[in-house]
Design a protein around this motif. Sequence first.
Motif, PDB file in Angstrom:
ATOM      1  N   LEU A 386       0.951  -1.157   0.097  1.00 67.13           N
ATOM      2  CA  LEU A 386       0.023  -0.002   0.025  1.00 67.13           C
ATOM      3  C   LEU A 386       0.866   1.121  -0.049  1.00 67.13           C
ATOM      4  O   LEU A 386       0.767   2.264  -0.794  1.00 67.13           O
ATOM      5  CB  LEU A 386      -0.883  -0.021   1.176  1.00 67.13           C
ATOM      6  N   GLY A 387       1.886   1.185   0.786  1.00 68.89           N
ATOM      7  CA  GLY A 387       2.945   2.383   0.960  1.00 68.89           C
ATOM      8  C   GLY A 387       3.304   2.726  -0.445  1.00 68.89           C
ATOM      9  O   GLY A 387       3.639   3.699  -0.823  1.00 68.89           O
ATOM     10  N   PHE A 388       4.011   1.692  -1.007  1.00 70.04           N
ATOM     11  CA  PHE A 388       4.878   1.570  -2.162  1.00 70.04           C
ATOM     12  C   PHE A 388       3.825   2.127  -3.363  1.00 70.04           C
ATOM     13  O   PHE A 388       4.422   2.888  -4.120  1.00 70.04           O
ATOM     14  CB  PHE A 388       5.209   0.387  -2.533  1.00 70.04           C
ATOM     15  N   GLY A 389       2.596   1.781  -3.310  1.00 66.43           N
ATOM     16  CA  GLY A 389       1.813   2.459  -4.284  1.00 66.43           C
ATOM     17  C   GLY A 389       1.535   3.719  -4.230  1.00 66.43           C
ATOM     18  O   GLY A 389       1.689   4.736  -5.291  1.00 66.43           O
ATOM     19  N   GLU A 390       1.479   4.266  -2.965  1.00 64.42           N
ATOM     20  CA  GLU A 390       1.408   5.585  -2.726  1.00 64.42           C
ATOM     21  C   GLU A 390       2.624   6.606  -3.291  1.00 64.42           C
ATOM     22  O   GLU A 390       2.770   7.475  -3.772  1.00 64.42           O
ATOM     23  CB  GLU A 390       1.174   6.161  -1.388  1.00 64.42           C
ATOM     24  N   ILE A 391       3.927   5.926  -2.612  1.00 65.53           N
ATOM     25  CA  ILE A 391       5.072   6.307  -2.915  1.00 65.53           C
ATOM     26  C   ILE A 391       5.321   6.706  -4.549  1.00 65.53           C
ATOM     27  O   ILE A 391       5.700   7.815  -4.842  1.00 65.53           O
ATOM     28  CB  ILE A 391       6.391   5.464  -2.245  1.00 65.53           C
ATOM     29  N   ILE A 392       4.954   5.612  -5.164  1.00 69.55           N
ATOM     30  CA  ILE A 392       5.126   5.987  -6.828  1.00 69.55           C
ATOM     31  C   ILE A 392       4.433   7.207  -7.046  1.00 69.55           C
ATOM     32  O   ILE A 392       4.749   7.956  -7.925  1.00 69.55           O
ATOM     33  CB  ILE A 392       4.659   4.607  -7.381  1.00 69.55           C
ATOM     34  N   ARG A 393       3.238   7.201  -6.826  1.00 67.35           N
ATOM     35  CA  ARG A 393       2.276   8.304  -7.228  1.00 67.35           C
ATOM     36  C   ARG A 393       2.941   9.780  -6.769  1.00 67.35           C
ATOM     37  O   ARG A 393       3.058  10.477  -7.418  1.00 67.35           O
ATOM     38  CB  ARG A 393       0.945   8.270  -6.561  1.00 67.35           C
ATOM     39  N   LEU A 394       3.289   9.767  -5.413  1.00 64.16           N
ATOM     40  CA  LEU A 394       3.985  10.925  -5.059  1.00 64.16           C
ATOM     41  C   LEU A 394       5.247  11.278  -5.698  1.00 64.16           C
ATOM     42  O   LEU A 394       5.629  12.472  -5.905  1.00 64.16           O
ATOM     43  CB  LEU A 394       4.179  10.831  -3.302  1.00 64.16           C
ATOM     44  N   LEU A 395       5.899  10.514  -6.210  1.00 55.35           N
ATOM     45  CA  LEU A 395       7.085  10.598  -6.732  1.00 55.35           C
ATOM     46  C   LEU A 395       6.661  11.351  -8.268  1.00 55.35           C
ATOM     47  O   LEU A 395       7.479  12.140  -8.535  1.00 55.35           O
ATOM     48  CB  LEU A 395       8.056   9.332  -7.122  1.00 55.35           C
ATOM     49  N   PHE A 396       5.970  10.854  -8.592  1.00 59.59           N
ATOM     50  CA  PHE A 396       5.434  11.330 -10.163  1.00 59.59           C
ATOM     51  C   PHE A 396       4.902  12.815  -9.858  1.00 59.59           C
ATOM     52  O   PHE A 396       4.839  13.671 -10.648  1.00 59.59           O
ATOM     53  CB  PHE A 396       4.266  10.362 -10.729  1.00 59.59           C
ATOM     54  N   LEU A 397       4.323  12.973  -8.480  1.00 58.57           N
ATOM     55  CA  LEU A 397       3.553  14.346  -8.162  1.00 58.57           C
ATOM     56  C   LEU A 397       4.613  15.181  -7.947  1.00 58.57           C
ATOM     57  O   LEU A 397       4.557  16.683  -7.852  1.00 58.57           O
ATOM     58  CB  LEU A 397       2.730  14.213  -7.237  1.00 58.57           C
ATOM     59  N   SER A 398       5.830  14.961  -7.468  1.00 57.66           N
ATOM     60  CA  SER A 398       6.957  15.580  -6.883  1.00 57.66           C
ATOM     61  C   SER A 398       7.523  16.794  -7.418  1.00 57.66           C
ATOM     62  O   SER A 398       7.719  16.707  -8.804  1.00 57.66           O
ATOM     63  CB  SER A 398       7.998  14.861  -5.998  1.00 57.66           C
ATOM     64  N   ASP A 399       7.730  17.708  -6.669  1.00 55.26           N
ATOM     65  CA  ASP A 399       8.747  18.774  -7.394  1.00 55.26           C
ATOM     66  C   ASP A 399       9.876  18.425  -8.114  1.00 55.26           C
ATOM     67  O   ASP A 399      10.760  18.697  -9.064  1.00 55.26           O
ATOM     68  CB  ASP A 399       8.811  20.034  -6.704  1.00 55.26           C
ATOM     69  N   TRP A 400      10.569  17.478  -7.162  1.00 59.14           N
ATOM     70  CA  TRP A 400      11.917  16.970  -7.319  1.00 59.14           C
ATOM     71  C   TRP A 400      11.911  16.321  -8.832  1.00 59.14           C
ATOM     72  O   TRP A 400      12.919  16.529  -9.450  1.00 59.14           O
ATOM     73  CB  TRP A 400      12.022  16.013  -6.110  1.00 59.14           C
ATOM     74  N   LEU A 401      10.898  15.512  -9.018  1.00 56.25           N
ATOM     75  CA  LEU A 401      10.838  14.625 -10.542  1.00 56.25           C
ATOM     76  C   LEU A 401      10.109  15.552 -11.450  1.00 56.25           C
ATOM     77  O   LEU A 401       9.764  14.975 -12.502  1.00 56.25           O
ATOM     78  CB  LEU A 401      10.548  13.454 -10.083  1.00 56.25           C
ATOM     79  N   SER A 402       9.812  16.910 -11.209  1.00 62.50           N
ATOM     80  CA  SER A 402       8.801  17.452 -11.960  1.00 62.50           C
ATOM     81  C   SER A 402       9.501  17.664 -13.367  1.00 62.50           C
ATOM     82  O   SER A 402       8.911  17.691 -14.486  1.00 62.50           O
ATOM     83  CB  SER A 402       8.177  18.691 -11.589  1.00 62.50           C
ATOM     84  N   GLY A 403      10.763  17.906 -13.603  1.00 61.35           N
ATOM     85  CA  GLY A 403      11.471  17.881 -14.589  1.00 61.35           C
ATOM     86  C   GLY A 403      11.376  16.819 -15.527  1.00 61.35           C
ATOM     87  O   GLY A 403      11.422  16.943 -17.007  1.00 61.35           O
TER      88      GLY A 403
END
Lengths: 627, 253
Positions: A386-403
């Motif tokens: 469950l946690g990993f599912g959210e982490i992946i989504r948050l990574l796509f959402l993050s400013d860090w990877l927004s580039g």
Amino acid sequence: MNLTVPSETGPQPPPGPAASTASNDSPPRPPFAQDWGRIARMGAVGAVGQIFISLSNMPVKLDGRAIIEGILSLGYLSLVVLPFAVGSRVGYQVRREGVPFHRPGTYEVVGGAACGAVVGGGLSLLAILIANFDLREPLVNWSPILADLLAFNRGTAFAVVIWLAVGAVIGALGGLLRVVPPLAKRILWTVVLTLFGAAVLESLTTDLAEGMGLEGPVEWFYAPRGGLTVTGAIALAIGSAVLAVVGRGRVKGAKAHIDSLEGPARTRAHLGLILATGAVLVILPMFAGKLTNELLANVGLFVLLALGLNVVVGLAGILDLGYVAFFAVGSYSAAVLTAAASPRINPELPWFVALIGVVILTGLVGLFIGAPVIRMRGDYLAIVTLGFGEIIRLLFLSDWLSGWFGGSQGITNIPGAEIFGLAEVSGTDPRSVFYLVLAFCAIAIYVSWRLERSRIGRAWMAVREDETVAEAMGINTVNVKLLAFVVGAVLGSFSGAIFSAKVGSVFPASFLILVSIVILVVVIFGGMGSIVGVIAGSAVLIGVLGGPKQPGLLAEFSEFKLLIYGALLVWMMLARPEGLIPSVRRTRELHQEEMAQDAWLRGQTDEDETADDNNGAAAGRTAVGES
Amino acid sequence: MSQDPPDRAVPLLEMRKVNAHYGAVHALRDVNLSIYAGELVCLLGGNASGKSTTLKTLLGMLTPTSGEVVLDGEVVNGRPTSYLVARGVTMVPENRRLFKRLTVRENLQLGAYLRKDSDAVASDLERVFELFPRVKERLGQKAGTLSGGEQQMVAIGRALMSQPRVLLMDEPSMGLAPTLVQQNFELISQIHEAGMTVFMVEQNANMALGIADRGWVLQTGRVVLDDTAEALLANPALRTSYLGGGKDDSDSS
Ligand SMILES: Nc1ncnc2c1ncn2[C@@H]1O[C@H](COP(=O)(O)OP(=O)(O)OP(=O)(O)O)[C@@H](O)[C@H]1O
Ligand SMILES: [Mg+2]
């Protein structure tokens, strides 16, 4: 909830010992010597359910959808299901050896009426409450129209009386169901299901008929503003009743015949069925319009996801609550590899070439997430996925990877999938999307089917049953579980890649936890480990009720989708835990367990015996009873 | 099953000064064991003395912290279980532990999981049926619904399906009715007489030593007695070592 068939008339086989108890039938119970306590209890539960349904605003919202023009809407249907079910249930007797079984008669009808009246009384009570108190404050969901709907626009007093009466009549009908002979019951259910099915499938049938140039008959069956026409409904009812009488036992007979075939003949029969289904699925969309094809494509995308999750949960027994991660990775990697507008890298590969990258990337992500996760067991594993599912989504959402992925803006202007220069598959042409999905579903079905019957499939079973012993058998449990994770990930990524080409844009908001949950519900509802079940589950849940964001045939349900998912799931676990169309294995597992319990109750445990004839006979009975 | 005469020079399976831990718990202390091909030997000991741990270590499910596990002259410390199973070490686990919801047939197939020689697997299946005709009648039945005695047959059959050279059995008589226990030991010696090397862990010392050639007694992870079966049966220390009070004696010996 409208699918609720009282469980004892449902398709599950009667318990074994029932056959031998015809002898202890005793005369019907006197009609007024009712078990009033039971009636009050069950009626109260039903009444609370009615009030809950009403306050959720379902009746008002669903009133817009007609089942039979001017007579019955989905909204009113939602108010008569409970009195019927409870009225039927209240007279239920368990057949037990040595306990008299009373032949059903007026007792059941009277009891059903009384109980139905109590359930209907819930609505009467609600009407009074609405008229006299301000319920809007704490309960915000229901709309004021509810009062008019309950009162048929004739005032509170009318509402009170009419719902007591309607409840009693419907409850009596439910009780009557226990009394009528099986053939009548059969006809009744066929007619009800046909009418309901025809009403639900309205947009689909209309669309198809128009594609085939059959507007005439359709206009005759369906009213211009939705719902069956009265004449159409009567015609359908008569037609289906005739079919119910004529077709009695035929379907079952044909199925039994196919099941009894052996070897090549059986394979041929199955192959024939598969080819026929495939042909229908290829030909049907040609006559269907955009909306229908869109619906079919959505169902297909979820079939693909559910098949992938089925490998993980159903075959390997790994409860993955974060499966949406792979759908997301598939969508995003396809988007980055094909779209010109993707922020950092944009190789603008053709879709099929990009697919190779998608598979590799998702497979790697599957390995990466899987490696730590599969070392855990049971509940821990579920929580971590469950946690990993959210982490992946948050990574796509993050400013860090927004580039790379555009953050909350996502990636837009994703080109359609070009199929070897033959066709361009994109959202504007849902038919081609459906064909693409269909092709990948075929691949996924074949892969799951082969895997299930392979050595790997057997290893998954062993790991699911007892990991330690599986290891002692020489199975490399870590590798085998990782493989399940990766296969599931790759199947999910196909769905993602098609999704991004279809929609033309990907956003983190498309990959909420809810998607994982819905896919899991589809798998459980359809039947874990069963390919056909998973497909049927997607068709019913996604096709009829709708997916997390996709509308289904009953678009009016969209607000109540999750409520209904939940209700269906609870009902399923109680009435038919093996799922809609279970795998042979699951049925056997669940049913043999029951019989093992029976044996235990009869005092024949498998611990204390001395391998004597008595126990041999008991074990033999179990084996026979199973088949 | 191996027809070779017992080779006294090289043990088939051996433990040399093996220590094993579960986290901080010291479960095996300098254990030395050697099992020769064709033998029937047994490991005795009270509860929690480390018997199951010994078997787990021999099968590679637990890696020793020091010392060596040797199979046929090859040090196999740290090798995965699949490596050992493929080379003929097989265990019948404590309490049989069948795959309860799988059929008897599937249980047997899983015993042969690592084997690729399907013809030989088929003939081994026939051999299991010869040994246990009852198992053949129950092939389609879910293993969890078998009687205790039948489960024992399937558990042994499952182990034999891997074509083992040495059979490790963890308390084969545990949980069986008294009449079945006798039958069970007869069965084990029958399998042994057919040429199988058997290493059996037991709490039922008299019965086990009745059929075994040699035996060891384990106490809190340490081998305290190592002798022939007759000598062990005659040894009064066998009784005391079971009563836990012998702990201090063993530490000083
Ligand atoms: N997985 C584990 N984690 C931690 N400690 C363990 C584990 N397995 C066993 N132990 C401990 O190791 C010691 C030896 O256990 P083992 O299972 O080998 O005993 P045993 O001789 O087989 O006993 P029994 O006759 O009761 O089966 C015990 O103290 C036990 O608590
Ligand atoms: Mg033990």
